[in-house]
Design a protein around this motif. Structure first.
Motif, PDB file in Angstrom:
ATOM      1  N   LYS A  92      12.540  -1.871 -13.420  1.00 27.17           N
ATOM      2  CA  LYS A  92      12.677  -1.758 -11.753  1.00 27.17           C
ATOM      3  C   LYS A  92      14.071  -1.573 -11.548  1.00 27.17           C
ATOM      4  O   LYS A  92      14.333  -0.875 -10.519  1.00 27.17           O
ATOM      5  N   VAL A 150      10.088   3.210 -11.207  1.00 26.18           N
ATOM      6  CA  VAL A 150       8.916   2.667 -10.695  1.00 26.18           C
ATOM      7  C   VAL A 150       7.972   3.068 -11.563  1.00 26.18           C
ATOM      8  O   VAL A 150       7.132   2.180 -11.768  1.00 26.18           O
ATOM      9  N   LYS A 151       7.635   4.338 -11.932  1.00 30.84           N
ATOM     10  CA  LYS A 151       6.679   4.563 -12.454  1.00 30.84           C
ATOM     11  C   LYS A 151       6.451   3.775 -14.126  1.00 30.84           C
ATOM     12  O   LYS A 151       5.540   3.316 -14.352  1.00 30.84           O
ATOM     13  N   VAL A 156       5.564   0.144 -13.347  1.00 26.76           N
ATOM     14  CA  VAL A 156       4.030  -0.055 -13.029  1.00 26.76           C
ATOM     15  C   VAL A 156       3.157   0.056 -14.388  1.00 26.76           C
ATOM     16  O   VAL A 156       2.166  -0.789 -14.495  1.00 26.76           O
ATOM     17  N   ASN A 176       0.903  -2.843 -15.534  1.00 31.55           N
ATOM     18  CA  ASN A 176      -0.577  -2.616 -15.709  1.00 31.55           C
ATOM     19  C   ASN A 176      -1.215  -2.760 -17.062  1.00 31.55           C
ATOM     20  O   ASN A 176      -2.305  -3.193 -17.188  1.00 31.55           O
ATOM     21  N   LEU A 221       4.292  -6.442  -9.484  1.00 30.67           N
ATOM     22  CA  LEU A 221       3.733  -5.474  -8.984  1.00 30.67           C
ATOM     23  C   LEU A 221       3.467  -5.197  -7.697  1.00 30.67           C
ATOM     24  O   LEU A 221       3.661  -3.998  -7.227  1.00 30.67           O
ATOM     25  N   GLN A 222       3.026  -6.221  -6.960  1.00 29.27           N
ATOM     26  CA  GLN A 222       3.200  -6.236  -5.389  1.00 29.27           C
ATOM     27  C   GLN A 222       4.481  -5.900  -4.990  1.00 29.27           C
ATOM     28  O   GLN A 222       4.679  -4.943  -3.977  1.00 29.27           O
ATOM     29  N   GLU A 223       5.469  -6.340  -5.468  1.00 30.04           N
ATOM     30  CA  GLU A 223       7.107  -6.043  -4.782  1.00 30.04           C
ATOM     31  C   GLU A 223       7.132  -4.404  -5.086  1.00 30.04           C
ATOM     32  O   GLU A 223       7.742  -3.904  -4.191  1.00 30.04           O
ATOM     33  N   VAL A 224       7.006  -4.229  -6.300  1.00 29.54           N
ATOM     34  CA  VAL A 224       7.200  -2.571  -6.781  1.00 29.54           C
ATOM     35  C   VAL A 224       6.455  -1.683  -5.710  1.00 29.54           C
ATOM     36  O   VAL A 224       7.003  -0.720  -5.336  1.00 29.54           O
ATOM     37  N   LYS A 225       5.240  -2.197  -5.548  1.00 30.52           N
ATOM     38  CA  LYS A 225       4.349  -0.988  -4.794  1.00 30.52           C
ATOM     39  C   LYS A 225       4.637  -1.049  -3.449  1.00 30.52           C
ATOM     40  O   LYS A 225       4.638   0.155  -2.591  1.00 30.52           O
ATOM     41  N   LYS A 226       5.154  -2.370  -2.916  1.00 26.48           N
ATOM     42  CA  LYS A 226       5.683  -2.431  -1.373  1.00 26.48           C
ATOM     43  C   LYS A 226       6.943  -1.447  -0.971  1.00 26.48           C
ATOM     44  O   LYS A 226       6.912  -0.593  -0.125  1.00 26.48           O
ATOM     45  N   LYS A 227       7.781  -1.038  -2.403  1.00 33.08           N
ATOM     46  CA  LYS A 227       8.908  -0.363  -2.176  1.00 33.08           C
ATOM     47  C   LYS A 227       8.636   1.070  -2.355  1.00 33.08           C
ATOM     48  O   LYS A 227       9.035   1.911  -1.490  1.00 33.08           O
TER      49      LYS A 227
END
Length: 309
Positions: free
Chosen positions: A274, A279-280, A283, A287, A303-309
């Motif tokens: 991160k 990012v990939k 994640v 996962n 995971l929620q934080e990263v996906k928001k970005k």
């Protein structure tokens, strides 16, 4: 009159097979190993291990030629004659993996690691199988595995003695018929105790917030025992604290080579990815972690934080 050529002995045929294999002539190597097997079979007094090695060698040729089904058959035969032969286990695992028989491949890789915990090919294979089986069967994939045989202590001791006997002179990237092994020797009891003391000193420094000093202690500890997972994950935590993110990733890689589903290693590597803006990779790690521990709140939050970005 021309003299009749004397038939070659099984040892000569085996040697010729080895030379053909090294030259990349796998079809010729298979033919020579087959002849050697026939010649050895004719003898009234024969060592089953010798025959087991010939089947294992022929299996290596089949594997190189992409004939995975015959490779598996030869490895089965080899392991009947020479139980827990590491090369046969690894060759069969590779063939089973190519045939997408991931559960059996996982069992063979894990069995090989019981014999020698430093086999890079077995660590890599275990990691690949863990990923494939998690994708195929979900978090309960371990329940569907065939039983993993327990390797007798006598087998492990014999292997360690042979490895020690073959240790000199060292060869760069020691590789035999496609099987690469790491050079790390198993630590002695004395080394393990020393490593533990240094690790505990590192832990005390972490509690005081002295992360750089803790890194030094963990590094010293790993010199004595490079197979201790928690020392890598602890040092990774320190590297995160001092913003040495690439070093944190490397330590987590090492930890996951030893224990492919280690929660701390997956989480800390995700944190490092991160910060490195990958990012990939972040994640993917989260996962994989959630497949092992679906309700891990820290991983779900990140995971929620990263996906928001």
């Amino acid at each position: 009159m021309p003299q009749k050529q004397k038939a070659k002995s099984w040892t000569e045929l085996k040697q010729a097979g080895n030379e053909s294999f090294k030259a990349g002539q796998y079809g010729e190597a298979t033919r020579l190993y087959s002849q050697a097997i026939k010649e050895l079979d004719k003898l009234s007094k024969k060592n089953p291990e010798d025959l087991g090695i010939l089947y294992s060698n022929r299996a290596a040729s089949y594997l190189k030629d992409g004939n995975c089904a015959d490779c598996v058959k030869d490895c089965d035969m080899s392991l009947e004659l020479f139980p827990f032969n590491v090369k046969s286990l690894l060759r069969r695992a590779a063939a089973l993996e190519a045939l997408e028989r991931y559960r059996q491949a996982y069992v063979d890789y894990k069995t090989a690691l019981q014999i020698d915990c430093n086999i890079a090919a077995a660590h890599d294979g275990t990691n690949r199988m863990t990923k494939a089986l998690t994708e195929a069967d979900g978090p309960t994939w371990r329940e569907k595995l065939p039983p993993i045989p327990t390797v007798p202590l006598s087998v492990r001791e014999k292997f360690a003695q042979q490895a020690a006997g073959n240790a000199t002179p060292p060869k760069p990237a020691a590789q035999q018929n496609g099987i690469k092994q790491t050079k790390k020797a198993a630590p002695s009891d004395k080394d393990i105790k020393k490593a533990q003391l240094l690790k505990e000193e590192g832990n005390s420094l972490v509690k005081k917030g002295e992360h750089k000093k803790a890194i030094e202690k963990y590094s010293q500890s790993l010199k004595h025992n490079p197979t201790e997972v928690t020392t890598y994950t602890n040092r990774a935590l320190c590297y995160l604290s001092v913003k040495q993110y690439r070093d944190a990733v490397r330590d987590c890689d090492e930890a996951l080579m030893i224990d492919s589903s280690n929660i701390k290693a997956l989480y800390r590597r995700a944190q490092a990815h991160k910060e490195l803006k990958d990012v990939k990779a972040c994640v993917d790690d989260l996962n994989n972690l959630l497949k092992v521990e679906p309700k891990n709140t820290a991983a779900l939050k990140l995971l929620q934080e990263v996906k928001k970005k």
